[in-house]
Design a protein around this motif. Structure first.
Motif, PDB file in Angstrom:
ATOM      1  N   GLY A   1       0.792  -1.232   0.000  1.00  0.00           N
ATOM      2  CA  GLY A   1       0.000   0.000   0.000  1.00  0.00           C
ATOM      3  C   GLY A   1       0.818   1.273   0.000  1.00  0.00           C
ATOM      4  N   VAL A   2       2.133   1.189  -0.129  1.00  0.00           N
ATOM      5  CA  VAL A   2       3.002   2.362  -0.231  1.00  0.00           C
ATOM      6  C   VAL A   2       3.969   2.136  -1.384  1.00  0.00           C
ATOM      7  CG1 VAL A   2       2.846   3.026   2.185  1.00  0.00           C
ATOM      8  CG2 VAL A   2       4.625   1.416   1.473  1.00  0.00           C
ATOM      9  N   SER A   3       4.367   3.201  -2.063  1.00  0.00           N
ATOM     10  CA  SER A   3       5.334   3.085  -3.144  1.00  0.00           C
ATOM     11  C   SER A   3       6.065   4.408  -3.309  1.00  0.00           C
ATOM     12  CB  SER A   3       4.656   2.686  -4.460  1.00  0.00           C
ATOM     13  OG  SER A   3       4.156   3.818  -5.135  1.00  0.00           O
ATOM     14  N   SER A   4       7.087   4.377  -4.164  1.00  0.00           N
ATOM     15  CA  SER A   4       7.866   5.581  -4.434  1.00  0.00           C
ATOM     16  C   SER A   4       7.513   6.203  -5.771  1.00  0.00           C
ATOM     17  CB  SER A   4       9.365   5.236  -4.425  1.00  0.00           C
ATOM     18  OG  SER A   4       9.663   4.294  -5.444  1.00  0.00           O
ATOM     19  N   SER A   5       6.498   5.696  -6.450  1.00  0.00           N
ATOM     20  CA  SER A   5       6.180   6.179  -7.789  1.00  0.00           C
ATOM     21  C   SER A   5       5.610   7.590  -7.771  1.00  0.00           C
ATOM     22  CB  SER A   5       5.174   5.248  -8.465  1.00  0.00           C
ATOM     23  OG  SER A   5       4.825   5.745  -9.742  1.00  0.00           O
ATOM     24  N   GLU A   6       6.070   8.399  -8.726  1.00  0.00           N
ATOM     25  CA  GLU A   6       5.536   9.745  -8.908  1.00  0.00           C
ATOM     26  C   GLU A   6       4.454   9.777  -9.976  1.00  0.00           C
ATOM     27  OE1 GLU A   6       8.785  12.299  -9.792  1.00  0.00           O
ATOM     28  OE2 GLU A   6       9.810  11.995  -7.877  1.00  0.00           O
ATOM     29  N   PHE A   7       4.199   8.645 -10.613  1.00  0.00           N
ATOM     30  CA  PHE A   7       3.249   8.583 -11.722  1.00  0.00           C
ATOM     31  C   PHE A   7       2.160   7.574 -11.392  1.00  0.00           C
ATOM     32  CE2 PHE A   7       7.443   9.570 -13.449  1.00  0.00           C
ATOM     33  CZ  PHE A   7       7.183  10.756 -14.125  1.00  0.00           C
ATOM     34  N   ILE A   8       0.913   7.994 -11.443  1.00  0.00           N
ATOM     35  CA  ILE A   8      -0.193   7.113 -11.104  1.00  0.00           C
ATOM     36  C   ILE A   8      -0.239   5.899 -12.029  1.00  0.00           C
ATOM     37  CG2 ILE A   8      -1.853   8.368 -12.535  1.00  0.00           C
ATOM     38  CD1 ILE A   8      -2.587   6.712  -9.123  1.00  0.00           C
ATOM     39  N   ILE A   9       0.164   6.075 -13.288  1.00  0.00           N
ATOM     40  CA  ILE A   9       0.106   4.968 -14.236  1.00  0.00           C
ATOM     41  C   ILE A   9       1.063   3.847 -13.853  1.00  0.00           C
ATOM     42  CG2 ILE A   9       1.840   5.920 -15.807  1.00  0.00           C
ATOM     43  CD1 ILE A   9       0.203   4.832 -18.134  1.00  0.00           C
ATOM     44  N   ALA A  10       2.141   4.172 -13.125  1.00  0.00           N
ATOM     45  CA  ALA A  10       3.141   3.179 -12.756  1.00  0.00           C
ATOM     46  C   ALA A  10       3.104   2.811 -11.285  1.00  0.00           C
ATOM     47  CB  ALA A  10       4.534   3.707 -13.112  1.00  0.00           C
ATOM     48  N   ASP A  11       2.189   3.381 -10.533  1.00  0.00           N
ATOM     49  CA  ASP A  11       2.169   3.188  -9.084  1.00  0.00           C
ATOM     50  C   ASP A  11       1.533   1.848  -8.730  1.00  0.00           C
ATOM     51  OD1 ASP A  11       1.954   3.288  -6.360  1.00  0.00           O
ATOM     52  OD2 ASP A  11       0.984   5.245  -6.277  1.00  0.00           O
ATOM     53  N   PRO A  12       2.314   0.873  -8.263  1.00  0.00           N
ATOM     54  CA  PRO A  12       1.729  -0.430  -7.936  1.00  0.00           C
ATOM     55  C   PRO A  12       0.787  -0.376  -6.742  1.00  0.00           C
ATOM     56  CG  PRO A  12       4.009  -0.337  -7.205  1.00  0.00           C
ATOM     57  CD  PRO A  12       3.768   0.908  -7.998  1.00  0.00           C
ATOM     58  N   SER A  13       0.867   0.695  -5.959  1.00  0.00           N
ATOM     59  CA  SER A  13      -0.006   0.843  -4.792  1.00  0.00           C
ATOM     60  C   SER A  13      -1.088   1.892  -5.013  1.00  0.00           C
ATOM     61  CB  SER A  13       0.844   1.200  -3.558  1.00  0.00           C
ATOM     62  OG  SER A  13       1.739   0.155  -3.250  1.00  0.00           O
ATOM     63  N   ARG A  14      -1.392   2.169  -6.256  1.00  0.00           N
ATOM     64  CA  ARG A  14      -2.461   3.122  -6.583  1.00  0.00           C
ATOM     65  C   ARG A  14      -3.792   2.613  -6.034  1.00  0.00           C
ATOM     66  NH1 ARG A  14      -3.032   3.525 -12.846  1.00  0.00           N
ATOM     67  NH2 ARG A  14      -5.135   4.220 -12.386  1.00  0.00           N
ATOM     68  N   PRO A  15      -4.766   3.501  -5.872  1.00  0.00           N
ATOM     69  CA  PRO A  15      -6.084   3.040  -5.411  1.00  0.00           C
ATOM     70  C   PRO A  15      -6.635   1.931  -6.309  1.00  0.00           C
ATOM     71  CG  PRO A  15      -5.957   5.443  -5.369  1.00  0.00           C
ATOM     72  CD  PRO A  15      -4.711   4.958  -6.061  1.00  0.00           C
ATOM     73  N   PHE A  16      -7.179   0.918  -5.676  1.00  0.00           N
ATOM     74  CA  PHE A  16      -7.806  -0.211  -6.369  1.00  0.00           C
ATOM     75  C   PHE A  16      -6.788  -0.999  -7.211  1.00  0.00           C
ATOM     76  CE2 PHE A  16     -10.756   3.484  -6.365  1.00  0.00           C
ATOM     77  CZ  PHE A  16     -11.526   3.100  -5.272  1.00  0.00           C
ATOM     78  N   SER A  17      -5.536  -0.992  -6.793  1.00  0.00           N
ATOM     79  CA  SER A  17      -4.500  -1.706  -7.541  1.00  0.00           C
ATOM     80  C   SER A  17      -4.795  -3.203  -7.586  1.00  0.00           C
ATOM     81  CB  SER A  17      -3.132  -1.479  -6.893  1.00  0.00           C
ATOM     82  OG  SER A  17      -2.150  -2.265  -7.536  1.00  0.00           O
ATOM     83  N   ARG A  18      -4.535  -3.786  -8.739  1.00  0.00           N
ATOM     84  CA  ARG A  18      -4.715  -5.229  -8.930  1.00  0.00           C
ATOM     85  C   ARG A  18      -3.432  -5.993  -8.668  1.00  0.00           C
ATOM     86  NH1 ARG A  18      -2.667  -3.181 -13.426  1.00  0.00           N
ATOM     87  NH2 ARG A  18      -1.847  -4.500 -15.094  1.00  0.00           N
ATOM     88  N   LEU A  19      -2.379  -5.301  -8.254  1.00  0.00           N
ATOM     89  CA  LEU A  19      -1.055  -5.902  -8.180  1.00  0.00           C
ATOM     90  C   LEU A  19      -0.746  -6.415  -6.784  1.00  0.00           C
ATOM     91  CD1 LEU A  19       0.831  -3.295 -10.394  1.00  0.00           C
ATOM     92  CD2 LEU A  19      -0.134  -5.506 -11.079  1.00  0.00           C
ATOM     93  N   GLY A  20      -1.124  -7.644  -6.520  1.00  0.00           N
ATOM     94  CA  GLY A  20      -0.781  -8.293  -5.266  1.00  0.00           C
ATOM     95  C   GLY A  20      -1.881  -8.257  -4.223  1.00  0.00           C
ATOM     96  N   GLU A  21      -1.679  -9.028  -3.177  1.00  0.00           N
ATOM     97  CA  GLU A  21      -2.635  -9.131  -2.077  1.00  0.00           C
ATOM     98  C   GLU A  21      -2.309  -8.127  -0.973  1.00  0.00           C
ATOM     99  OE1 GLU A  21      -5.317 -10.822  -1.843  1.00  0.00           O
ATOM    100  OE2 GLU A  21      -5.198 -12.325  -3.441  1.00  0.00           O
ATOM    101  N   TRP A  22      -3.356  -7.473  -0.450  1.00  0.00           N
ATOM    102  CA  TRP A  22      -3.197  -6.440   0.563  1.00  0.00           C
ATOM    103  C   TRP A  22      -3.476  -6.942   1.982  1.00  0.00           C
ATOM    104  CZ3 TRP A  22      -3.455  -0.837  -0.833  1.00  0.00           C
ATOM    105  CH2 TRP A  22      -3.386  -0.608  -2.205  1.00  0.00           C
ATOM    106  N   ASP A  23      -4.338  -7.944   2.097  1.00  0.00           N
ATOM    107  CA  ASP A  23      -4.882  -8.351   3.392  1.00  0.00           C
ATOM    108  C   ASP A  23      -4.050  -9.488   3.993  1.00  0.00           C
ATOM    109  OD1 ASP A  23      -6.392  -9.300   5.526  1.00  0.00           O
ATOM    110  OD2 ASP A  23      -8.309  -8.955   4.513  1.00  0.00           O
ATOM    111  N   ALA A  24      -3.296  -9.185   5.045  1.00  0.00           N
ATOM    112  CA  ALA A  24      -2.432 -10.185   5.667  1.00  0.00           C
ATOM    113  C   ALA A  24      -3.224 -11.363   6.210  1.00  0.00           C
ATOM    114  CB  ALA A  24      -1.601  -9.543   6.776  1.00  0.00           C
ATOM    115  N   ALA A  25      -4.416 -11.104   6.709  1.00  0.00           N
ATOM    116  CA  ALA A  25      -5.227 -12.179   7.277  1.00  0.00           C
ATOM    117  C   ALA A  25      -5.629 -13.186   6.196  1.00  0.00           C
ATOM    118  CB  ALA A  25      -6.464 -11.593   7.950  1.00  0.00           C
ATOM    119  N   LYS A  26      -5.972 -12.697   5.025  1.00  0.00           N
ATOM    120  CA  LYS A  26      -6.314 -13.592   3.918  1.00  0.00           C
ATOM    121  C   LYS A  26      -5.105 -14.407   3.486  1.00  0.00           C
ATOM    122  CE  LYS A  26      -8.647 -12.032   0.447  1.00  0.00           C
ATOM    123  NZ  LYS A  26      -9.058 -11.132  -0.676  1.00  0.00           N
TER     124      LYS A  26
END
Length: 370
Positions: free
Chosen positions: A126-151
């Motif tokens: 949920g955090v990244s160093s990207s300055e560009f929304i198009i390349a931000d892996p943690s952008r809102p509603f990102s499909r890149l990876g799982e966010w929920d540790a419990a799952k």
């Protein structure tokens, strides 16, 4: 070199590439981390003979990249994709040492097929160093990876490692350090599980750049690996090939339309697409000469502009220009827009000789279509 190579062409300089390789080797030695070339950034296999001496293997984003890494680079081959298709999973597994699933859904879908394989899962902190929304892996509603540790905790018995890619052109060690701390805070419980034996921190860490604090970087990586008892992986793309390659072009025309313009035999849309996507200028060696030109591509796209540069002399038809740092996310994205001739590929060997390794012509253009 006995003859001048016809432009446009990419020129990979192995002596410049070697500087990056030596820094990667230093990090491997002093941190214990392994280094995998990110083929999504650079996949020109003509120089894999050198790179494979300093790196541990490759990581991929598709079936084609998995096969390229296995067949042309060797070493470890990590397979990752945002989503695998049913008809490609068997071949992905056959050409990889580890497979990293983007989601729990994909892990479960291919659980039986991959039962005998080393498996991992991508996490999104949920955090990244990207300055560009198009390349931000943690952008809102990102499909890149799982966010929920419990799952993720519920499927730990099916995996042995994680991939976390949230650095993007990050040359700031303090920012890397801080984000790694946030990863530990969010996913530390998962990382500490005894069945987790490896973690990839992805790419986007510009640790081969001038002045980067390599020793502090190595110490941070080593401490992380020891804390969680894992083998760390890095996936350098840009860091592996930064400043190693130029795009050589020729001036075809000059004109004045409020600014001095120079048109070259290349195109950003066709040959340096990232410049267009991110609204950036190409790079040349610095020059403070008195003659300023906007250097433009030859395609019909009105915004096909490499940038504005200064020169010691007025440009004229036939002059050669060189855009530096032209390897990352450029050669892998080249295309046939407008039918502009695709750049050839040349390599300056360590002894200084230049070898033309690939040319593209009309047949390649025709065969890329139908």
């Amino acid at each position: 070199m006995t003859e001048v190579i016809k432009t446009p062409y990419y020129l990979i300089d192995k002596s410049k590439l070697l500087r990056n390789m030596e820094k990667i080797a230093y990090v491997r030695e002093h941190s214990g981390a392994k280094a995998l070339l990110a083929l999504k950034c650079f996949a020109t296999w003509s120089v894999f003979d050198l790179m494979s001496q300093y790196m541990d293997g490759t990581t991929s984003s598709s079936l084609n990249e998995v096969k390229l890494g296995k067949l042309k680079f060797g070493g470890e081959t990590h397979a990752y994709s945002v989503a695998y298709a049913d008809d490609e999973i068997a071949e992905v597994l056959a050409h990889s040492d580890k497979i990293i699933f983007n989601s729990i859904g994909q892990l479960e879908r291919f659980e039986a097929a991959s039962a005998d394989h080393v498996r991992g899962l991508r996490l999104n902190p949920g955090v990244s160093s990207s300055e560009f929304i198009i390349a931000d892996p943690s952008r809102p509603f990102s499909r890149l990876g799982e966010w929920d540790a419990a799952k993720v905790e519920r499927v730990l018995d099916r995996i042995s490692g994680f991939m976390i890619h949230n650095n993007c052109e990050n040359s700031d060690f303090a920012l890397f350090d801080r984000m790694l701390g946030q990863i530990e805070e969010k996913f530390g419980t998962l990382l500490a599980q005894p069945q987790i034996g490896w973690v990839s921190l992805g790419g986007g860490i510009h640790f081969t750049g001038e002045g980067y604090p390599l020793d502090r970087f190595c110490a941070r990586l080593k401490a992380f690996a020891e804390r969680y008892g894992v083998q760390l992986y890095l996936e350098p793309g840009e860091a592996a090939i930064t400043l190693s390659t130029s795009l050589e072009v020729t001036v075809l025309d000059t004109l004045y339309n409020g600014k001095q313009l120079a048109i070259v035999d290349s195109s950003i849309e066709a040959h340096m697409l990232d410049l267009l996507i991110y609204r950036q200028s190409a790079k040349m060696e610095p020059c403070d000469g008195p003659h300023e030109y906007m250097v433009c591509g030859k395609s019909c796209l009105a915004g096909d502009i490499f940038g504005e540069f200064r020169f010691d002399n007025e440009l004229k038809v036939g002059d050669r220009l060189s855009f530096i740092d032209a390897a990352g996310y450029t050669m892998v994205k080249k295309n046939w827009f407008n039918g502009v001739n695709m750049p050839a590929i040349a390599v300056r060997q360590l002894d200084g000789s230049v070898e033309l390794v690939r040319e593209f012509g009309f047949d390649d253009f025709v065969n890329s279509l139908s």
